[in-house]
Scaffold this motif. Structure first.
Motif, PDB file in Angstrom:
ATOM      1  N   CYS A  13       0.809  -1.227   0.000  1.00 20.63           N
ATOM      2  CA  CYS A  13       0.000   0.000   0.000  1.00 20.63           C
ATOM      3  C   CYS A  13       0.840   1.273   0.000  1.00 20.63           C
ATOM      4  CB  CYS A  13      -0.952   0.007   1.197  1.00 20.63           C
ATOM      5  SG  CYS A  13      -0.123  -0.106   2.793  1.00 20.63           S
ATOM      6  N   TYR A  14       2.171   1.143   0.104  1.00 22.71           N
ATOM      7  CA  TYR A  14       3.042   2.321   0.104  1.00 22.71           C
ATOM      8  C   TYR A  14       3.472   2.627  -1.335  1.00 22.71           C
ATOM      9  CZ  TYR A  14       3.250   2.319   5.177  1.00 22.71           C
ATOM     10  OH  TYR A  14       2.918   2.393   6.512  1.00 22.71           O
ATOM     11  N   TYR A  15       2.628   3.387  -2.012  1.00 28.50           N
ATOM     12  CA  TYR A  15       2.906   3.773  -3.395  1.00 28.50           C
ATOM     13  C   TYR A  15       3.917   4.914  -3.409  1.00 28.50           C
ATOM     14  CZ  TYR A  15       2.187   6.313  -7.770  1.00 28.50           C
ATOM     15  OH  TYR A  15       2.378   6.983  -8.944  1.00 28.50           O
ATOM     16  N   GLY A  16       4.871   4.833  -4.355  1.00 30.45           N
ATOM     17  CA  GLY A  16       5.915   5.846  -4.399  1.00 30.45           C
ATOM     18  C   GLY A  16       6.904   5.611  -3.272  1.00 30.45           C
ATOM     19  N   SER A  17       7.643   6.648  -2.908  1.00 32.11           N
ATOM     20  CA  SER A  17       8.659   6.535  -1.864  1.00 32.11           C
ATOM     21  C   SER A  17       8.207   7.309  -0.628  1.00 32.11           C
ATOM     22  CB  SER A  17       9.997   7.088  -2.356  1.00 32.11           C
ATOM     23  OG  SER A  17      10.973   6.985  -1.344  1.00 32.11           O
ATOM     24  N   LYS A  18       8.141   6.615   0.499  1.00 36.33           N
ATOM     25  CA  LYS A  18       7.732   7.229   1.768  1.00 36.33           C
ATOM     26  C   LYS A  18       8.888   7.098   2.758  1.00 36.33           C
ATOM     27  CE  LYS A  18       3.343   7.811   0.465  1.00 36.33           C
ATOM     28  NZ  LYS A  18       3.298   7.020  -0.768  1.00 36.33           N
ATOM     29  N   LYS A  19       9.381   8.231   3.250  1.00 36.78           N
ATOM     30  CA  LYS A  19      10.498   8.217   4.183  1.00 36.78           C
ATOM     31  C   LYS A  19      10.013   8.634   5.572  1.00 36.78           C
ATOM     32  CE  LYS A  19      14.584   9.795   3.020  1.00 36.78           C
ATOM     33  NZ  LYS A  19      15.711  10.716   2.700  1.00 36.78           N
ATOM     34  N   PHE A  20      10.429   7.855   6.572  1.00 37.41           N
ATOM     35  CA  PHE A  20      10.102   8.142   7.967  1.00 37.41           C
ATOM     36  C   PHE A  20      11.401   8.459   8.711  1.00 37.41           C
ATOM     37  CE2 PHE A  20       6.867   5.364   6.310  1.00 37.41           C
ATOM     38  CZ  PHE A  20       5.685   5.845   6.837  1.00 37.41           C
ATOM     39  N   ASN A  21      11.544   9.687   9.177  1.00 30.13           N
ATOM     40  CA  ASN A  21      12.694  10.082   9.984  1.00 30.13           C
ATOM     41  C   ASN A  21      12.362   9.821  11.453  1.00 30.13           C
ATOM     42  OD1 ASN A  21      14.381  11.212   7.849  1.00 30.13           O
ATOM     43  ND2 ASN A  21      12.790  12.785   7.688  1.00 30.13           N
ATOM     44  N   LEU A  22      13.071   8.881  12.049  1.00 32.52           N
ATOM     45  CA  LEU A  22      12.732   8.429  13.394  1.00 32.52           C
ATOM     46  C   LEU A  22      13.595   9.098  14.449  1.00 32.52           C
ATOM     47  CD1 LEU A  22      12.394   4.607  12.636  1.00 32.52           C
ATOM     48  CD2 LEU A  22      10.600   6.352  12.616  1.00 32.52           C
ATOM     49  N   ALA A  23      13.055   9.145  15.669  1.00 29.61           N
ATOM     50  CA  ALA A  23      13.780   9.696  16.813  1.00 29.61           C
ATOM     51  C   ALA A  23      14.460   8.565  17.577  1.00 29.61           C
ATOM     52  CB  ALA A  23      12.816  10.455  17.721  1.00 29.61           C
ATOM     53  N   LYS A  24      15.398   8.916  18.439  1.00 25.30           N
ATOM     54  CA  LYS A  24      16.104   7.909  19.226  1.00 25.30           C
ATOM     55  C   LYS A  24      15.227   7.314  20.316  1.00 25.30           C
ATOM     56  CE  LYS A  24      20.801   9.733  18.616  1.00 25.30           C
ATOM     57  NZ  LYS A  24      22.020  10.223  19.294  1.00 25.30           N
ATOM     58  N   GLY A  25      14.201   8.034  20.715  1.00 28.42           N
ATOM     59  CA  GLY A  25      13.335   7.569  21.800  1.00 28.42           C
ATOM     60  C   GLY A  25      12.084   6.875  21.299  1.00 28.42           C
ATOM     61  N   LEU A  26      10.932   7.364  21.772  1.00 29.69           N
ATOM     62  CA  LEU A  26       9.648   6.738  21.457  1.00 29.69           C
ATOM     63  C   LEU A  26       9.066   7.294  20.162  1.00 29.69           C
ATOM     64  CD1 LEU A  26       7.220   4.941  22.117  1.00 29.69           C
ATOM     65  CD2 LEU A  26       6.337   6.800  23.564  1.00 29.69           C
ATOM     66  N   ASN A  27       8.789   6.394  19.224  1.00 27.84           N
ATOM     67  CA  ASN A  27       8.136   6.742  17.962  1.00 27.84           C
ATOM     68  C   ASN A  27       6.784   6.037  17.911  1.00 27.84           C
ATOM     69  OD1 ASN A  27      10.543   8.002  16.153  1.00 27.84           O
ATOM     70  ND2 ASN A  27      11.323   6.327  17.433  1.00 27.84           N
ATOM     71  N   VAL A  28       5.714   6.827  17.862  1.00 27.38           N
ATOM     72  CA  VAL A  28       4.363   6.277  17.872  1.00 27.38           C
ATOM     73  C   VAL A  28       3.757   6.408  16.477  1.00 27.38           C
ATOM     74  CG1 VAL A  28       2.069   6.391  18.894  1.00 27.38           C
ATOM     75  CG2 VAL A  28       4.082   6.913  20.289  1.00 27.38           C
ATOM     76  N   PHE A  29       3.279   5.286  15.958  1.00 26.74           N
ATOM     77  CA  PHE A  29       2.582   5.264  14.675  1.00 26.74           C
ATOM     78  C   PHE A  29       1.106   5.005  14.940  1.00 26.74           C
ATOM     79  CE2 PHE A  29       6.810   4.962  13.307  1.00 26.74           C
ATOM     80  CZ  PHE A  29       6.897   5.088  11.927  1.00 26.74           C
ATOM     81  N   LEU A  30       0.247   5.940  14.510  1.00 22.78           N
ATOM     82  CA  LEU A  30      -1.193   5.774  14.630  1.00 22.78           C
ATOM     83  C   LEU A  30      -1.764   5.376  13.279  1.00 22.78           C
ATOM     84  CD1 LEU A  30      -2.127   8.930  16.749  1.00 22.78           C
ATOM     85  CD2 LEU A  30      -1.438   6.670  17.554  1.00 22.78           C
ATOM     86  N   GLY A  31      -2.748   4.508  13.302  1.00 24.21           N
ATOM     87  CA  GLY A  31      -3.374   4.112  12.047  1.00 24.21           C
ATOM     88  C   GLY A  31      -4.541   3.184  12.297  1.00 24.21           C
ATOM     89  N   GLU A  32      -5.635   3.433  11.591  1.00 18.54           N
ATOM     90  CA  GLU A  32      -6.781   2.528  11.667  1.00 18.54           C
ATOM     91  C   GLU A  32      -6.400   1.192  11.053  1.00 18.54           C
ATOM     92  OE1 GLU A  32      -9.653   1.938  12.715  1.00 18.54           O
ATOM     93  OE2 GLU A  32     -10.604   3.779  13.391  1.00 18.54           O
ATOM     94  N   ASN A  33      -7.190   0.161  11.362  1.00 17.90           N
ATOM     95  CA  ASN A  33      -6.965  -1.139  10.745  1.00 17.90           C
ATOM     96  C   ASN A  33      -7.088  -1.018   9.232  1.00 17.90           C
ATOM     97  OD1 ASN A  33      -6.587  -2.437  13.179  1.00 17.90           O
ATOM     98  ND2 ASN A  33      -8.731  -2.995  13.414  1.00 17.90           N
TER      99      ASN A  33
END
Length: 715
Positions: A13-33
């Motif tokens: 489902c990830y069309y094209g290029s999607k970049k996620f810049n993450l932190a060293k601590g807590l990274n929370v991803f929200l998303g419906e089913n």
């Protein structure tokens, strides 16, 4: 190892290029089913795995649709890692060539590694070696988890050995233990050979050896039976625990059905309270007279004028005819040419009441016994009574001015209307109250129907989660009771095996002591002394390894309990304990929760999840202390049994830990009245270093994968 960037390109489902810049601590991803958060986790799983089959299933259908025939593109998952202040890049990709609208071909998946020097120069390295260097496979099994069920790492029989090898000093003593055991056994064999050479004790010695072998086999058989029985107990308890979910579901189903029944009764009752027969009320409830006040005033004024005029005429008439009764009335009642009140005002009942209570309720003054006022009222009453008598004159009928007293009827009608006027004046309020009452009941109906919808949804969820239909929950309850009986019987068998093992141990101890006496009397003292020394060395190695193992378990337990109490602040947790069981050379470990009396209890799903997560976080901290390295932890929907409040507490705890964590959850997302998704304000209470919202680009066709594209929104 710190994940700095994750790039997903044309993967499902990830069309094209999607970049996620993450932190060293807590990274929370929200998303419906179904919006892409699990595909993020699976993309990383694919990158770290050796699974390169069915690559065609990983291709974004939208990317395929966007390309023309013979055009190529790539599917890629890449991470940028910071490791000991150095940048490493690991990527896995394959090419896709579109042949036509219905056909395409994929290339071979390639794992690539790149190292970046301090001056920014990049050089390619072997991808597999880089992956194992950055994120060893034995660490990954304690770092990546999908769903709550995968959190129990001790379901794997090798889990304890893996943990010891990773984090415990006990692993260093294994080779010494093995060497010590070998030397001890060789010394035992040398002593045995020396003792057998003595023909005097040869027969007895051989008998003792055979007995020792026989009882050793018996003991081993009982150990095997004990292990199988305990395994059966664990499996049956697992069945009971799983059935317990259904039992809870059955009880919850019964509770919800009861609530649904009550809500439906409330709905029926509330609907019955709503009365909208407004047309009927116009006549039956006199609502049509809601504006009657002005009409009544006009009518009352006219009746009053008419009554006054009639009484004036009657008074003048009485004067003219000069009858005795009229003259008496004129003397008593006509004062200063004022028009007297009708004789029936006040009414008979009111007049009688005033005389009894000795109060004039016309002027609101007291009328004491013997006063003129009381005498006047008595006289007034008597006049009224006299006026009601039909006096027949013996000689002639007295002349009448008015043959019928219609004016009196009008006065009575006006008076009655006056009494009802307050009720008529309240019709406006009554109508308003009725409308407001009906509207309030309609609002209650809306709330009740919303509650009913929630309960129906919850009931469907319970039945759906049960994996059995509601009609089969009774069967589950029956199995539950059977399993409870099975556990009781298996526990009795286990105790029996343990008793037999102890008796065999006692018998073996006695046989070995008899054998030891023969050794001491027949074998060379040097061999005996050497054997004893090697026995002591072997025992020292075993004791040291066991002590190190116990220290590791104690440390893991302390850290896990500390974290468990943080996760479940202000809630009952019990004490997390690791039950270690030895089956000969096998060691098994099982985490469990004990009450204040040291008894194991069955935890609910939320507490069980908290226990497993506490152990994992503790292991993560151990890896940092023992291996002097850090590894990210990735969780996909790890806490679906948590409520939103507990989820917030859990995330805030994770935020306080000094470790990179990526958590993908469906919490804190809701729909507005137009069914548009939004992030709840409660998410602002969550402490985090980075937060992302992954959601499908809208609009999309739910039946057409070519329209599916997950968006990345940094919050």
């Amino acid at each position: 190892m710190i994940l700095k960037e994750v790039t997903i390109e044309n993967y499902l489902c990830y069309y094209g290029s999607k970049k996620f810049n993450l932190a060293k601590g807590l990274n929370v991803f929200l998303g419906e089913n179904g919006e892409g958060k699990t595909k993020f986790f699976e993309a990383l799983e694919w990158l770290f795995s050796n699974d390169n089959d069915n690559l065609e299933l990983l291709v974004s259908k939208k990317a395929l649709d966007e390309k023309v025939a013979n055009e190529s593109f790539r599917v890629r998952v890449e991470i940028v890692v910071e490791h000991y202040d150095e940048i490493k890049i690991l990527s896995k990709e394959f090419s896709v060539n579109k042949i036509n609208d219905s056909e395409y071909e994929v290339g071979k998946a390639i794992l690539k590694g790149i190292e970046e020097s301090s001056n920014g120069e990049r050089s390619p390295v072997d991808g597999k070696n880089l992956l194992e260097y950055l994120f060893p496979s034995e660490i990954r099994r304690y770092s990546m988890f999908k769903g709550e069920e995968e959190l129990n790492i001790f379901d794997n029989e090798d889990a304890l050995i893996n943990l010891i090898n990773l984090f415990s000093d006990a692993k260093h003593y294994k080779k010494y233990e093995e060497r010590g055991e070998y030397l001890k056994n060789e010394a035992e064999k040398a002593v045995n050979r020396e003792s057998k050479n003595n023909t005097k004790n040869q027969q007895e010695y051989s008998r003792l050896e055979e007995e020792i072998k026989r009882y050793t086999r018996k003991k081993q058989d009982q150990l095997t039976f004990l292990e199988e029985t305990n395994n059966s107990i664990e499996k049956t308890k697992k069945n009971i625990q799983d059935a317990g979910k259904y039992i809870n579901n059955a009880e919850a189903l019964e509770t919800i059905n009861s609530r649904i029944d009550k809500i439906e009764r409330d709905i029926s009752k509330t609907e019955g309270l709503i009365s909208e027969n407004y047309t009927t009320a116009l006549f039956d409830e006199n609502w049509i007279l809601m504006n009657f006040d002005n009409i009544h005033k006009e009518f009352s004024n006219k009746v009053s004028e008419l009554s006054k005029k009639r009484r004036k005429l009657q008074s003048d008439f009485d004067r003219e005819i000069g009858i005795k009764q009229g003259e008496k009335k004129a003397k008593l009642e006509i004062i200063n040419d004022l028009v007297p009140l009708p004789p029936n005002v006040p009414s008979l009942a009111i007049m009688d009441e005033m005389i009894k209570e000795k109060v004039c309720k016309v002027c609101n003054r007291p009328a004491e016994e013997g006063s003129e006022a009381l005498e006047f009222m008595k006289k007034r009453l008597q006049n009224y009574l006299d006026s009601q008598k039909v006096v027949k004159e013996e000689d002639e009928e007295p002349e009448k001015l008015f043959q019928f007293n219609y004016v009196s009827r009008l006065v009575n009608l006006s008076s009655n209307q006056e009494d009802n006027l307050s009720k008529l004046n309240s019709i406006n309020t009554e109508i308003q109250d009725m409308f407001e009452f009906n509207q309030a009941r309609k609002n209650e109906l809306i709330e009740l129907k919303e509650k009913l919808e929630i309960e129906l949804t919850e009931r469907n969820r319970i039945i759906g989660n049960s994996a059995v239909g509601s009609e089969r929950l009774g069967v589950v309850l029956k199995d539950y009771n059977v399993w409870q009986d099975d556990v009781k019987k298996l526990n009795e068998d286990s105790v029996g095996y343990e008793v037999k093992i102890k008796s065999y141990d006692s018998k073996l101890k006695d046989l070995n002591e008899q054998k030891e006496k023969i050794d001491l009397s027949n074998a060379n003292s040097f061999l005996i002394n050497t054997r004893n020394i090697l026995r002591d060395i072997d025992q020292i190695f075993r004791d040291t390894k066991d002590r190190k193992f116990e220290e590791f378990i104690k440390l893991l337990s302390q850290k896990s309990n500390q974290i468990l109490s943080y996760i479940n602040v202000d809630a009952f947790t019990g004490t997390l304990n690791f039950k270690v069981t030895n089956f000969g050379s096998k060691i098994k470990i099982k985490p469990r929760l004990l009450d204040e009396n040291g008894h194991e209890f069955l935890a609910n799903k939320s507490l069980e999840t908290s226990m497993h997560i506490s152990i994992l976080i503790a292991i993560s901290e151990l890896s940092k202390e023992v291996r002097e390295d850090r590894y990210p932890m990735l969780f996909d929907a790890p806490t679906s049994s948590f409520g939103e409040s507990k989820m917030t507490e859990f995330l805030n705890l994770i935020y306080e830990t000094d470790n990179q964590t990526i958590i993908l959850i469906k919490d804190y997302i809701a729909k507005d009245e137009n069914k548009n998704l939004y992030i709840k304000p409660e998410f602002e209470k969550v402490k985090r270093d980075k937060a992302f919202w992954v959601r499908l680009e809208r609009p999309f066709d739910e039946k057409n994968l070519k329209t599916i594209n997950t968006q990345r929104i940094e919050l």
